[in-house]
Scaffold this motif. Sequence first.
Motif, mmCIF file in Angstrom:
data_model
loop_
_atom_site.group_PDB
_atom_site.id
_atom_site.type_symbol
_atom_site.label_atom_id
_atom_site.label_comp_id
_atom_site.label_asym_id
_atom_site.label_seq_id
_atom_site.Cartn_x
_atom_site.Cartn_y
_atom_site.Cartn_z
ATOM 1 N N LEU A 44 38.657 49.834 32.959
ATOM 2 C CA LEU A 44 37.207 49.676 32.833
ATOM 3 C C LEU A 44 36.685 50.307 31.544
ATOM 4 N N GLY A 45 37.467 51.217 30.978
ATOM 5 C CA GLY A 45 37.056 51.893 29.744
ATOM 6 C C GLY A 45 37.675 51.303 28.505
ATOM 7 N N VAL A 89 32.901 53.701 31.014
ATOM 8 C CA VAL A 89 33.122 52.568 31.935
ATOM 9 C C VAL A 89 31.836 51.875 32.384
ATOM 10 N N THR A 92 31.076 47.967 31.669
ATOM 11 C CA THR A 92 32.066 47.089 32.295
ATOM 12 C C THR A 92 31.977 47.157 33.813
ATOM 13 N N PHE A 93 31.741 48.358 34.343
ATOM 14 C CA PHE A 93 31.672 48.521 35.794
ATOM 15 C C PHE A 93 30.473 47.783 36.382
ATOM 16 N N PHE A 112 37.518 58.567 39.133
ATOM 17 C CA PHE A 112 36.539 57.507 39.362
ATOM 18 C C PHE A 112 35.729 57.753 40.636
#
Length: 371
Positions: A44-45, A89, A92-93, A112
């Motif tokens: 995600l990063g 992130v 994207t998250f 997370f």
Amino acid sequence: MIKNILIISSDYTGHGHKSITESLLERFNENKEVKVHVVDGFSLGGKTLLKIGKTYGPITRTSKNLWELIWDVSAIKPSLVNEFIELIVKETFIKLLEEVKPDLILTVHPNFNGSIINILKEQKINIPFVTLIADLVSIYPLWADSRASYIISPTEEAKNKCIEYGVSEDKVKVLGFPVRSRFYKHIEEDQENNTYNTDIPLKCLIMSGGEGVGNMRKIAQILLDNFNCIVKIVAGRNTRLKKSLEESLVEKYGDKVEIYGFMDNIQDLMQSCDIAFTRGSPNVMMESIACNIPLVITGALPGQEEGNPKFAEKYNLAVVCENVKNIKNTISNLLENDAQKLNEIRRSQRNYSNPNIAKDIVSFILNIENT
């Protein structure tokens, strides 16, 4: 009932998070009404975070001191870790949430938890958030975010640590450590005859998690020089170690030694052996216990594995021998009186082991109310 689940796992920080996720997916997939989307949290990063995740293997293989420093520094101020991960992130998250539209989020990696909860709070997204702790005793502060809906703990010891970190007791559910079903395939209705007979060669397995670390060569030499045994070694992803072991051991000991790389069917190897030598990796320990193979724990990573050796001794699931020089005496002691202590460990493991843990965890998750 919860029908759409997002699991945030990790593919590169060891193999344990991935294995836990697979064990749950086996049970989720039994329910045709449930959809599960799994994502590697580090992906995600983008490249930056993924590169950080991929450093776990090289660091734990080559520098325990550096790993201990990373652990200690990040544990001092977990909120900084959360803020850093959140920043990387977030965009994207949020896109992932819009695509998946989960009824519930489950994390199996500590990085997370707080970071994702931060984003959910900022976006005013109110869905259940559940953490499944992938360590046994010495848990990281990042596992214990009191804002989570629930925290699923593998042990009472980890639960107590969560409470120390400020999580209310009613949020922590002790449901065990999930293991993939194939590690239980050997189980028979009556295992009382599943004992080691000292009249035959002792089949020894030396392994150290997916990353292949530890003093494998020296342990193998001591065993082969002092006992009637066959030694099987799993070097994991460490290809250099595999080649080195083949060159140094096979030439000297011949077919008494077998060297393997990373294996998808490691359970078959475990179930064919009488004893295993391993680092105190929680996943390797729990899979070994499921396979009912007595353990000799030869060490543990600083930080998350520190309490595992004593935990295993407490429940008579293993013996601890962190000094290689003591291997000979340790094995001799286990084999005394027709392998009495070795077989006692087998019985303790059978009493401790529970093949329904993954099923129980999935049942609990699916019955959480979606608010």
